[in-house]
Design an enzyme around this catalytic site. Sequence first.
Site, PDB file in Angstrom:
ATOM      1  CB  SER A 181      69.666  82.964 -11.275  1.00  0.00           C
ATOM      2  OG  SER A 181      70.299  83.769 -10.311  1.00  0.00           O
ATOM      3  CG  HIS A 209      69.278  79.321 -12.892  1.00  0.00           C
ATOM      4  ND1 HIS A 209      67.920  79.354 -12.668  1.00  0.00           N
ATOM      5  CD2 HIS A 209      69.862  79.713 -11.735  1.00  0.00           C
ATOM      6  CE1 HIS A 209      67.695  79.762 -11.431  1.00  0.00           C
ATOM      7  NE2 HIS A 209      68.860  79.987 -10.840  1.00  0.00           N
ATOM      8  CE  LYS A 240      68.391  77.369  -8.597  1.00  0.00           C
ATOM      9  NZ  LYS A 240      69.741  77.745  -8.264  1.00  0.00           N
TER      10      LYS A 240
END
Length: 393
Positions: A181, A209, A240
Amino acid sequence: MTENRLAYVEQILADLKEQNLYNTIRTIESPQGAWVTIEGRRVLNMCSNNYLGLANHPALREAAKKAIDEYGVGPGAVRSIAGTMTVHDMLDKAVAEFKRVEAALTLQSGFMANVAVIPALVGKGDTILSDELNHASIIDGARLSRATIKVFRHADMDHLESLLKEDNEGNVLVITDGVFSMDGDIAKLPTIVELAKRYGALTMVDDAHGEGVLGENGRGIVDHFHLHGQVDVEVGTFSKAIGTVGGFAAGSAKLIEFLKQRARPFLFSSALTPPDVMATLEAIKILTNSSELVDRLWENGRYFKAEMKKLGFDVGASETPITPVMLGEAEVAAEMSKRLFEAGVFASKISFPTVPRGKARIRVMISAAHEKADLDFALEQFSKVGRDMGLIE
Ligand SMILES: *Cc1c(COP(=O)(O)O)cnc(C)c1O
């Protein structure tokens, strides 16, 4: 005389401020989106994980409202006692289908998913091999397991192999982030899988991610590398790209059956709420039906990175829309973030302990919610501030 038993805490806070490592938390006064309101001002949001702009998507809002009308707001219990509702089973199934695995189990967050999975799979007498840049929740899950932890240098497959060759105790589990990340690079998963097979180790990837970013319609890193059925456990988050909150573990039906018996956050912490679940299901539906948002995210990422390079910034070795702007010292990153904010760009600094000392940066998070005009505005401000600070020509 009153003793100040918290004096050491005050000292730590003072030290953090002194070293420019103190984190000032900003409050967002509007819904999440490309532009947000902070301290009454509209600023361009360049640090959110809302990759696809789903956090305030009309269809997700509707789904959450409808869920409240049909199922209420709370789960009432942990899932293993009386908290598993129809909506939870629906989401488990939808996640499994989306990830192209046999089964999945949704949990309260990505952090919880790591804390659930790792100590269930390995314990005292077993061995974990972990990338040095793995997320804090992997580190904590690994520590809680009480297995022996061996850390391999970031993405260094030779180092990983040399650790696999050692006389490791018990079951051996190799764990890696999918997309790292802070740097935006992608784990060398095909090599990890091959090495793990050769040495009889289990593999686990945390795709927080990668979800909504990599693979067909954002199915994640396993899909990106066509490694279906070859990674023992996938862990992920809904907080996310998916735009809501929650986490999951995915893999074989046996693995999921086992986690339902052994994973402590599943057994001892209450389930996701119905509106969270139904909004998440809606997001998975949107992704399944169209690659439009994922495509726009990548287009935006490629454009922004290329233009930043032209301006003379070092954007690191990112292979994804995550764009680190490498600045070195924490005070430079802090100053740049402050000046950008004054210029209408919310881009937070990242420094020690999140990244190593001397590797401070501004991490720009590109989103499908950004318009080209937004990216151009950001580039103009980066250029101005960069010149004023003498960082670029
Ligand atoms: C963000 C993140 C998590 C935590 O996910 P939450 O759902 O926010 O708890 C876990 N692992 C990785 C790699 C992450 O980037």
